[in-house]
Enzyme design. Structure first.
Site, mmCIF file in Angstrom:
data_model
loop_
_atom_site.group_PDB
_atom_site.id
_atom_site.type_symbol
_atom_site.label_atom_id
_atom_site.label_comp_id
_atom_site.label_asym_id
_atom_site.label_seq_id
_atom_site.Cartn_x
_atom_site.Cartn_y
_atom_site.Cartn_z
ATOM 1 N N HIS A 153 -0.030 1.225 0.500
ATOM 2 C CA HIS A 153 -0.701 -0.090 0.577
ATOM 3 C C HIS A 153 -1.728 0.034 -0.678
ATOM 4 O O HIS A 153 -1.908 -0.829 -1.441
ATOM 5 C CB HIS A 153 -1.569 -0.330 2.007
ATOM 6 N N GLU A 183 -1.895 -2.748 -3.558
ATOM 7 C CA GLU A 183 -3.271 -3.255 -3.930
ATOM 8 C C GLU A 183 -4.211 -2.496 -4.612
ATOM 9 O O GLU A 183 -5.372 -2.610 -4.333
ATOM 10 C CB GLU A 183 -3.700 -3.806 -2.465
ATOM 11 N N HIS A 215 4.195 -6.888 4.013
ATOM 12 C CA HIS A 215 4.018 -6.121 2.657
ATOM 13 C C HIS A 215 5.415 -5.423 2.329
ATOM 14 O O HIS A 215 5.708 -5.469 1.051
ATOM 15 C CB HIS A 215 2.851 -4.979 2.734
HETATM 16 CO CO CO Z 1 -2.811 -5.504 2.500
#
Ligand code: CO
Length: 273
Positions: A153, A183, A215
């Site tokens: 992530h 991210e 995601h």
């Molecule tokens: Co996120």
């Protein structure tokens, strides 16, 4: 026989997709089997996910709500297990909550004992163990010379360094197994450069996320059209790689789930008087 005074709370980020709750449900079942005398509850740490699911849903409840309810029911000893991947913001929030619920002079109605199990990549030793374990759960259809790119992530906080440490461990074990962050940095562009330098032409994508939610489905494996056009799969395809996406979340790989469960085991052990 379940003791009315002991409980385990499994806390995951959560997902808007109903299918993604399988990972959490499996983890709950395994926890119940391992700790038959504990009451086992689950909670979602993401406010966005909870709102999306509707506050009335049982699986939409926050750790705060569950912990209050457990305390009200007379639970005095509790292990909270983070099902997060890194010690980032979600984990830190859980840690603050746990600390605030410990009984003390100013807080007589807190839990007598409350312990928190660290996330998947909670310390240096975990990073090494996760790297070794990842090598055992790679897609079986991967052929020699093909690369694997894991999508984590990522966070803006300093916990993001965990991905760099994991990347180093993986590189030492298998130079064609890479990890990037959705991210944060290193993102897809950096990984494309690395894959080119390695001379890989086929790439297997895998999420390093507890569950296979939005995601994984959209941002990792989305196809060239519509919502997924910014996905890693689309980006890799445009960059000239042939690509296969594997959607199983980390929590659904038994060998990785074992690591979270070992952290829970340590937390439960700390509950003993
Ligand atoms: Co996120």
């Amino acid at each position: 026989m379940q003791s009315p005074h002991t409980a385990i709370l499994l806390a995951a980020f959560g997902s808007r997709l109903p299918n993604a709750s399988t990972a959490l449900e499996r983890m709950r079942e395994r926890t119940c089997a391992l700790y038959p005398d504990f009451r086992v509850e689950t909670a979602l740490t993401s406010g966005t996910v909870r709102r999306h699911k509707g506050a009335a849903s049982r699986h939409g409840r926050s750790p705060e709500d569950i912990l209050k309810a457990l305390r009200k029911d007379g639970v005095t000893r509790l292990a909270v297990q983070s099902l997060h991947v890194i010690p980032g913001d979600e984990y830190r929030g859980l840690e603050r909550l746990v600390d605030s619920l410990r009984a003390g002079p100013g807080h007589p109605d807190g839990f007598e004992r409350i312990e928190l199990g660290r996330p998947l990549l909670g310390n240096r030793e975990d990073i090494r163990r996760v790297a070794l374990t990842i090598l055992t759960v790679l897609p079986p259809e991967r052929l020699p010379g093909e690369a694997v790119l894991l999508m984590g992530h990522g966070t803006r906080g300093k916990a993001n360094g965990v991905y760099l440490d994991l990347a180093d461990e993986l590189r030492a074990l298998d130079p064609l197994v890479l990890i990037g962050a959705l991210e944060a940095e290193p993102g897809l562009a950096a990984k494309v450069d690395e894959l080119r330098a390695l001379g890989a032409s086929r790439v297997h994508l895998m999420p390093l996320l507890f569950a296979s939610g939005v995601h994984a489905l959209r941002d990792m494996a989305g196809d060239m059209a519509g919502e997924g056009k910014g996905s890693w799969q689309a980006g890799l395809t445009r960059a000239g790689f042939s690509c296969a996406a594997h959607l199983k979340g980390a929590g659904e790989h038994q060998a990785l789930a074992e690591i979270w469960l070992d952290h829970l085991h340590e937390a439960v052990a700390r509950l003993a008087p």
